[in-house]
Design an enzyme around this catalytic site. Structure first.
Site, mmCIF file in Angstrom:
data_model
loop_
_atom_site.group_PDB
_atom_site.id
_atom_site.type_symbol
_atom_site.label_atom_id
_atom_site.label_comp_id
_atom_site.label_asym_id
_atom_site.label_seq_id
_atom_site.Cartn_x
_atom_site.Cartn_y
_atom_site.Cartn_z
ATOM 1 N N PHE A 1 1.436 -0.753 -0.109
ATOM 2 C CA PHE A 1 -0.204 0.272 -0.245
ATOM 3 C C PHE A 1 0.747 1.305 0.255
ATOM 4 O O PHE A 1 1.446 1.240 0.494
ATOM 5 C CB PHE A 1 -0.730 -0.192 1.421
ATOM 6 N N ASN B 1 2.571 2.514 -2.747
ATOM 7 C CA ASN B 1 3.289 1.853 -3.642
ATOM 8 C C ASN B 1 2.333 1.102 -4.910
ATOM 9 O O ASN B 1 1.949 0.830 -4.876
ATOM 10 C CB ASN B 1 4.473 0.521 -3.837
ATOM 11 N N VAL B 2 2.698 3.220 -6.378
ATOM 12 C CA VAL B 2 1.089 3.229 -7.091
ATOM 13 C C VAL B 2 1.212 1.295 -7.943
ATOM 14 O O VAL B 2 0.030 0.626 -7.971
ATOM 15 C CB VAL B 2 1.440 3.558 -7.657
ATOM 16 N N HIS C 1 5.583 -8.772 4.022
ATOM 17 C CA HIS C 1 6.026 -9.119 4.032
ATOM 18 C C HIS C 1 7.953 -9.017 3.845
ATOM 19 O O HIS C 1 8.238 -9.329 3.316
ATOM 20 C CB HIS C 1 5.656 -9.269 2.313
ATOM 21 N N GLU D 1 13.310 2.564 6.475
ATOM 22 C CA GLU D 1 13.484 1.395 4.928
ATOM 23 C C GLU D 1 14.454 1.740 5.041
ATOM 24 O O GLU D 1 15.035 1.270 2.719
ATOM 25 C CB GLU D 1 12.327 2.418 4.447
ATOM 26 N N HIS E 1 9.133 6.320 -0.387
ATOM 27 C CA HIS E 1 10.643 5.273 -0.338
ATOM 28 C C HIS E 1 11.540 7.197 -1.256
ATOM 29 O O HIS E 1 10.997 7.697 -2.487
ATOM 30 C CB HIS E 1 12.033 5.069 -1.125
ATOM 31 N N CYS F 1 16.075 0.663 -6.567
ATOM 32 C CA CYS F 1 15.689 -0.284 -5.936
ATOM 33 C C CYS F 1 16.384 -1.981 -5.653
ATOM 34 O O CYS F 1 16.351 -2.195 -4.434
ATOM 35 C CB CYS F 1 14.030 -1.024 -6.191
#
Length: 446
Positions: A23, A25-26, A137, A174, A249, A370
């Site tokens: 949620f 993260n489009v 997760h 993060e 992020h 990423c």
């Protein structure tokens, strides 16, 4: 002291799938329940590693984590033999099986925050695995991350691998996706830049639609445990409006390297004060900050989120010029493509743009930045990394064949219930530990 920035990319795991778990993260939400291609995903990432290694950049690889995580499923109350655990989870709580099967550890920008030895009080390279406590997760990753980093960076005289911060919302961390470092040269003391979304104890603006995953308190704790000089540590708040637009992020809205900050004009709260603070801190370290600010009129925040323009790698060549590594989606967005052409044609530090097909990762919200963890290493520190993790012709060929042998080319959400997937994954990972010479890294090997 001579030092080089190494990028350690995460190798995509055999259970790569689109479960829509993130949620905020489009891309992840938009591609929920799509059919994934783990083989293509792993090969796309490996090709990027190889091309950058061929260009002379130090390129390492980090192994996937074991998935599905039987440890998590058993902790959540599913019992019996391994196949029974998977079958029960698939029937009773498929969302938990999806969380236990996520290959999200591939995005190693979230694996840890890293401070090079030139910046730390004890002269060692410091790693703090991210607790990633905002998402189930991902919250299960940090123990395996610590084990992997401790294996690769095993010399305690040169490296310090910490435990993750306590997994509470007040210390939501993060990792390097919200951290960058500025310096005159990699081997000289630099300025470390921590970006947070909210503070647990200080009043300030917060997003309203999507959660702010990184706290000021977590960033400060990482800086303190790494022994960073206070005058060379800068904190900034990400604009909550861009978090609500899908910038989960900071590496989705800005990227930095050496003396350059490449950023969107709406990235930060009180941006001019941040630029001024960074400039003064970097000035004291013998470098001048170069801010390349992309105007909203040229590239909107939505353009940035859909193309992942800023989720790029900014790399320094030997001659001092910089190259921007972007996903092919940047060429498919007219505004972003036009801006990149303008950027490369100018007289600024970014002279070249490299485009990669990372479609499988991008559909889950992960671009070039990423996929990599930056680790600045001196020659002696690099020599202390004795595992077979540096990408060259031989390792590329072996890993490419390994992927071809073990990975599926189709994985739908329902396939996560297949007990054979666990066997396939463990067989692949067992072989991988021998290739990379990392010993018995996984629980099933112990």
């Amino acid at each position: 002291m001579n030092a080089q920035e190494a990028n350690f990319d995460g190798l995509v795991g055999p259970t790569h799938n689109y479960a829509g778990l993130s949620f905020g993260n489009v891309a992840s939400l938009n591609n929920e329940k799509s059919v994934a291609n783990p083989k293509a995903a792993a090969k796309q990432g490996l090709r990027k590693m190889k091309q950058l290694a061929d260009l002379g950049f130090a390129q390492g690889v980090l192994p996937p984590q074991e998935r599905p995580s039987l440890r998590l499923l058993r902790e959540l109350g599913f019992s019996g033999k391994d196949a029974d655990v998977i079958a029960k989870a698939a029937k009773q709580a498929p969302e938990l099986l999806a969380a236990a099967s996520s290959a999200s550890a591939m995005w190693t920008a979230n694996a840890a925050t890293v401070s090079p030895s030139a910046d730390t009080a004890d002269g060692r390279v410091h790693f703090t695995p991210a607790n990633l406590c905002s998402k189930l997760h991902r919250a299960i990753e940090h123990e395996a991350t610590r084990r992997t980093l401790s294996t690769l960076f095993a010399d305690r005289a040169r490296f310090a691998v910490h435990d993750a911060l306590t997994g509470t919302p007040a210390l939501g961390d993060e990792g390097a996706a919200n951290h960058t470092r500025f310096c005159a040269e990699y081997g000289k003391p630099g300025v470390e830049f921590f970006v947070y979304g909210r503070s647990e104890y200080r009043r300030g603006p917060e997003p309203k639609r999507y959660p702010a995953r990184q706290t000021f308190e977590a960033s400060r704790a990482v800086a303190q445990r790494h022994g960073l000089a206070e005058e060379a540590t800068v904190y900034a708040q990400q604009d909550p409006d861009v978090i609500d637009a899908g910038v989960f992020h900071n590496d989705v809205i800005s990227v930095g390297n050496r003396d350059t900050l490449f950023t969107h004009e709406r990235a930060f709260v009180n941006k001019q004060a941040i630029y001024d603070t960074l400039t003064a801190a970097l000035d004291a370290r013998g470098a001048r900050l170069n801010v390349i600010e992309v105007p909203d009129a040229a590239v909107s925040v939505n353009d940035a989120v859909t193309s992942y323009l800023f989720n790029s790698q900014l790399l320094s060549r030997a001659d001092g010029s910089q190259v921007l590594v972007v996903p092919q989606e940047c060429r498919e967005n007219a505004n972003v493509a036009a801006y990149l052409d303008h950027l490369a044609a100018g007289n600024g530090p970014i002279r070249d743009v490299l485009v990669f097909d990372l479609r499988e990762s991008m559909k889950n919200g992960g671009g070039p930045a990423c996929l990599r963890l930056r680790v600045v290493l001196t020659d002696a520190e690099r020599a202390a990394v004795t595992s077979n993790v540096w990408i060259d012709d031989t390792l590329f060929t072996v890993l490419d064949a390994w992927i071809e042998k073990h990975y599926r080319d189709r994985l739908a959400p329902d396939d996560l219930a297949d007990p054979a997937l666990l066997v396939e994954s463990r067989t692949a990972l067992d072989e991988l530990t021998q290739i990379l010479r990392v010993g018995s890294l996984y629980d099933f090997q112990r």
